[in-house]
Design a protein around this motif. Structure first.
Motif, PDB file in Angstrom:
ATOM      1  N   LYS A  66      12.217  39.121  57.690  1.00 34.76           N
ATOM      2  CA  LYS A  66      11.493  40.433  56.882  1.00 34.76           C
ATOM      3  C   LYS A  66      11.019  39.501  55.561  1.00 34.76           C
ATOM      4  N   THR A  67       9.736  40.054  54.607  1.00 37.23           N
ATOM      5  CA  THR A  67      10.026  38.481  53.595  1.00 37.23           C
ATOM      6  C   THR A  67      10.858  38.686  52.200  1.00 37.23           C
ATOM      7  N   GLU A  68      12.060  39.741  52.826  1.00 37.24           N
ATOM      8  CA  GLU A  68      12.795  40.032  51.460  1.00 37.24           C
ATOM      9  C   GLU A  68      14.270  38.886  51.720  1.00 37.24           C
ATOM     10  N   ASP A  69      13.955  38.678  53.242  1.00 34.35           N
ATOM     11  CA  ASP A  69      15.839  38.320  53.627  1.00 34.35           C
ATOM     12  C   ASP A  69      15.242  36.276  54.166  1.00 34.35           C
ATOM     13  N   PHE A  70      16.503  35.902  54.421  1.00 35.01           N
ATOM     14  CA  PHE A  70      15.832  34.837  54.293  1.00 35.01           C
ATOM     15  C   PHE A  70      17.059  34.338  55.035  1.00 35.01           C
ATOM     16  N   LEU A  71      17.939  33.995  56.345  1.00 30.73           N
ATOM     17  CA  LEU A  71      18.831  33.802  56.939  1.00 30.73           C
ATOM     18  C   LEU A  71      19.326  32.082  56.867  1.00 30.73           C
ATOM     19  N   LEU A  72      20.843  31.789  56.696  1.00 34.04           N
ATOM     20  CA  LEU A  72      21.044  30.122  57.248  1.00 34.04           C
ATOM     21  C   LEU A  72      22.414  30.149  58.203  1.00 34.04           C
ATOM     22  N   THR A  73      22.020  29.862  59.288  1.00 36.48           N
ATOM     23  CA  THR A  73      22.876  30.105  60.151  1.00 36.48           C
ATOM     24  C   THR A  73      23.285  28.532  60.855  1.00 36.48           C
ATOM     25  N   LEU A  74      24.964  28.537  60.271  1.00 31.31           N
ATOM     26  CA  LEU A  74      25.643  27.409  61.349  1.00 31.31           C
ATOM     27  C   LEU A  74      26.607  27.512  62.985  1.00 31.31           C
ATOM     28  N   GLU A  75      25.286  27.350  64.107  1.00 27.89           N
ATOM     29  CA  GLU A  75      26.183  28.127  65.250  1.00 27.89           C
ATOM     30  C   GLU A  75      27.455  27.542  65.971  1.00 27.89           C
ATOM     31  N   SER A  76      27.892  26.350  64.936  1.00 27.84           N
ATOM     32  CA  SER A  76      29.316  25.775  65.305  1.00 27.84           C
ATOM     33  C   SER A  76      30.069  24.871  63.787  1.00 27.84           C
TER      34      SER A  76
ATOM     35  N   LYS B 165      33.279  31.217  50.703  1.00 24.15           N
ATOM     36  CA  LYS B 165      33.293  31.444  52.362  1.00 24.15           C
ATOM     37  C   LYS B 165      34.754  30.051  52.953  1.00 24.15           C
ATOM     38  N   VAL B 166      34.941  30.752  53.621  1.00 21.62           N
ATOM     39  CA  VAL B 166      35.877  29.772  54.040  1.00 21.62           C
ATOM     40  C   VAL B 166      36.176  29.882  55.866  1.00 21.62           C
ATOM     41  N   THR B 167      35.823  29.082  56.818  1.00 24.80           N
ATOM     42  CA  THR B 167      36.278  28.584  57.773  1.00 24.80           C
ATOM     43  C   THR B 167      36.463  27.841  58.471  1.00 24.80           C
ATOM     44  N   GLU B 168      36.377  27.722  60.050  1.00 29.28           N
ATOM     45  CA  GLU B 168      37.383  26.992  60.899  1.00 29.28           C
ATOM     46  C   GLU B 168      36.319  26.002  61.187  1.00 29.28           C
ATOM     47  N   THR B 169      36.608  25.040  61.844  1.00 28.35           N
ATOM     48  CA  THR B 169      35.596  24.279  63.079  1.00 28.35           C
ATOM     49  C   THR B 169      35.034  24.711  63.536  1.00 28.35           C
ATOM     50  N   GLY B 170      33.745  24.307  64.223  1.00 26.73           N
ATOM     51  CA  GLY B 170      33.329  25.619  65.627  1.00 26.73           C
ATOM     52  C   GLY B 170      33.054  26.478  65.428  1.00 26.73           C
ATOM     53  N   THR B 171      33.717  27.036  64.663  1.00 29.84           N
ATOM     54  CA  THR B 171      32.998  28.906  64.087  1.00 29.84           C
ATOM     55  C   THR B 171      31.613  29.087  63.963  1.00 29.84           C
ATOM     56  N   PRO B 172      30.682  30.393  63.912  1.00 33.06           N
ATOM     57  CA  PRO B 172      29.624  30.138  63.608  1.00 33.06           C
ATOM     58  C   PRO B 172      29.717  30.907  62.319  1.00 33.06           C
ATOM     59  N   VAL B 173      28.425  30.280  61.326  1.00 34.49           N
ATOM     60  CA  VAL B 173      28.051  31.508  59.829  1.00 34.49           C
ATOM     61  C   VAL B 173      27.262  31.372  59.884  1.00 34.49           C
ATOM     62  N   THR B 174      27.062  32.349  59.204  1.00 34.84           N
ATOM     63  CA  THR B 174      25.222  32.755  58.652  1.00 34.84           C
ATOM     64  C   THR B 174      25.312  32.858  57.194  1.00 34.84           C
ATOM     65  N   LEU B 175      24.904  32.501  56.531  1.00 36.50           N
ATOM     66  CA  LEU B 175      24.845  32.984  54.562  1.00 36.50           C
ATOM     67  C   LEU B 175      23.328  33.755  54.940  1.00 36.50           C
TER      68      LEU B 175
ATOM     69  N   THR C  26      30.594  22.852  60.997  1.00 33.55           N
ATOM     70  CA  THR C  26      31.814  21.184  61.239  1.00 33.55           C
ATOM     71  C   THR C  26      31.920  20.719  59.325  1.00 33.55           C
ATOM     72  N   SER C  27      33.169  20.099  59.150  1.00 29.40           N
ATOM     73  CA  SER C  27      33.282  20.083  58.091  1.00 29.40           C
ATOM     74  C   SER C  27      32.328  19.156  57.371  1.00 29.40           C
ATOM     75  N   SER C  28      31.196  18.162  58.050  1.00 27.05           N
ATOM     76  CA  SER C  28      30.896  17.784  56.869  1.00 27.05           C
ATOM     77  C   SER C  28      29.469  18.589  56.592  1.00 27.05           C
ATOM     78  N   GLN C  29      29.379  20.219  56.831  1.00 26.50           N
ATOM     79  CA  GLN C  29      28.658  21.184  56.800  1.00 26.50           C
ATOM     80  C   GLN C  29      29.571  21.842  54.949  1.00 26.50           C
ATOM     81  N   THR C  30      30.850  21.563  54.841  1.00 20.96           N
ATOM     82  CA  THR C  30      31.121  22.304  53.915  1.00 20.96           C
ATOM     83  C   THR C  30      30.706  21.449  52.070  1.00 20.96           C
ATOM     84  N   SER C  31      29.448  22.350  51.400  1.00 23.68           N
ATOM     85  CA  SER C  31      28.996  21.786  50.743  1.00 23.68           C
ATOM     86  C   SER C  31      28.656  23.445  49.624  1.00 23.68           C
ATOM     87  N   VAL C  32      27.946  23.371  49.013  1.00 25.61           N
ATOM     88  CA  VAL C  32      28.062  24.695  48.326  1.00 25.61           C
ATOM     89  C   VAL C  32      25.338  24.681  48.329  1.00 25.61           C
ATOM     90  N   TYR C  33      25.445  25.885  49.262  1.00 25.11           N
ATOM     91  CA  TYR C  33      23.965  25.980  50.333  1.00 25.11           C
ATOM     92  C   TYR C  33      23.836  26.728  48.883  1.00 25.11           C
TER      93      TYR C  33
END
Lengths: 112, 113
Positions: free
Chosen positions: A70-80, A11-21, A82-89
């Motif tokens: 649910k047992t089977e799903d775990f969501l990670l959210t970046l509310e806003s 995923k490629v996105t812009e600073t300030g946008t919310p992201v959910t993995l 930032t460039s420092s959150q560029t990474s492999v998750y």
């Protein structure tokens, strides 16, 4: 491994946008984890879950939130994002206390 | 906090050579784990060790849980090209909740052409 599916894979996105993995597992494992992997830092724990609706912070939790409805799903959210959150998750699961963790194939996130 | 020192950081080997890498910690662990990560993929568990002194093999891989519970090593015999990748050690202590583990920083294994 352990039936773990991460989405999206890239995923490629812009600073300030919310992201959910999303992490989805088919093994009925109790514990689930989110890590980030960066050069020079190895794998660092962001948040983890020890059951449905039970979560706790890891060592690098600032700027991230998680949910497990649910047992089977775990969501990670970046509310806003930032460039420092560029990474492999990476998501991981474990069947019980003392059991090894098994990993998904990762999500490469770029924040411009 | 707890830290694992993994060495070497990287190594270049000839095909057919034996390889050795290790992890040390200032803390005692109840479990030592060794993972391998290929490019674009997640870490895959190679060997899990649960008892001090335990020596466990998985094909050409052998790992040992140090008697002091503060170290572990991984040996690869007769290396082949598919052994290339990053190897991580990980430890879990008795005080750790929810099966959390600490990772070493990895050993990058490359094959000399």
């Amino acid at each position: 491994d352990a039936g773990i599916t991460q989405s999206p894979r890239h995923k490629v996105t812009e600073t300030g946008t919310p992201v959910t993995l999303r992490c989805h597992q088919t093994e009925n494992h109790r514990y689930m984890y989110w890590y980030r992997q960066d050069p020079g830092h190895g794998l660092r724990l962001i948040h983890y879950s020890y059951g449905v609706k039970d979560t706790d912070k890891g060592e690098v939790s600032d700027g991230y939130s998680v949910s497990r409805s649910k047992t089977e799903d775990f969501l990670l959210t970046l509310e806003s994002a930032t460039s420092s959150q560029t990474s492999v998750y990476f998501c991981a699961t474990s069947g019980g206390q003392g059991q090894p963790q098994h990993f998904g194939d990762g999500t490469r996130l770029s924040i411009l | 906090g707890q830290q694992l020192n993994q060495s070497p950081q990287s190594m270049f080997i000839q095909e057919g050579e034996d390889v050795s890498m290790n992890c040390t910690s200032s803390s005692i662990f109840n479990t030592w784990l060794w993972y391998k990560q290929d490019p674009g993929e997640g870490p895959v568990l190679l060997i899990a060790l649960y008892k001090a002194g335990e020596l466990t093999s998985n094909g050409r891989l052998t790992a040992q849980f140090g008697i002091t519970r503060k170290d572990s090593f991984l040996n690869i015999s007769a290396s082949i090209p598919s052994d290339v990748g990053i190897y991580f050690c990980a430890g879990q202590s008795s005080s750790s909740s929810a099966s959390k583990i600490i990772f070493g920083s990895g050993t990058r294994l490359s094959i000399r052409p």
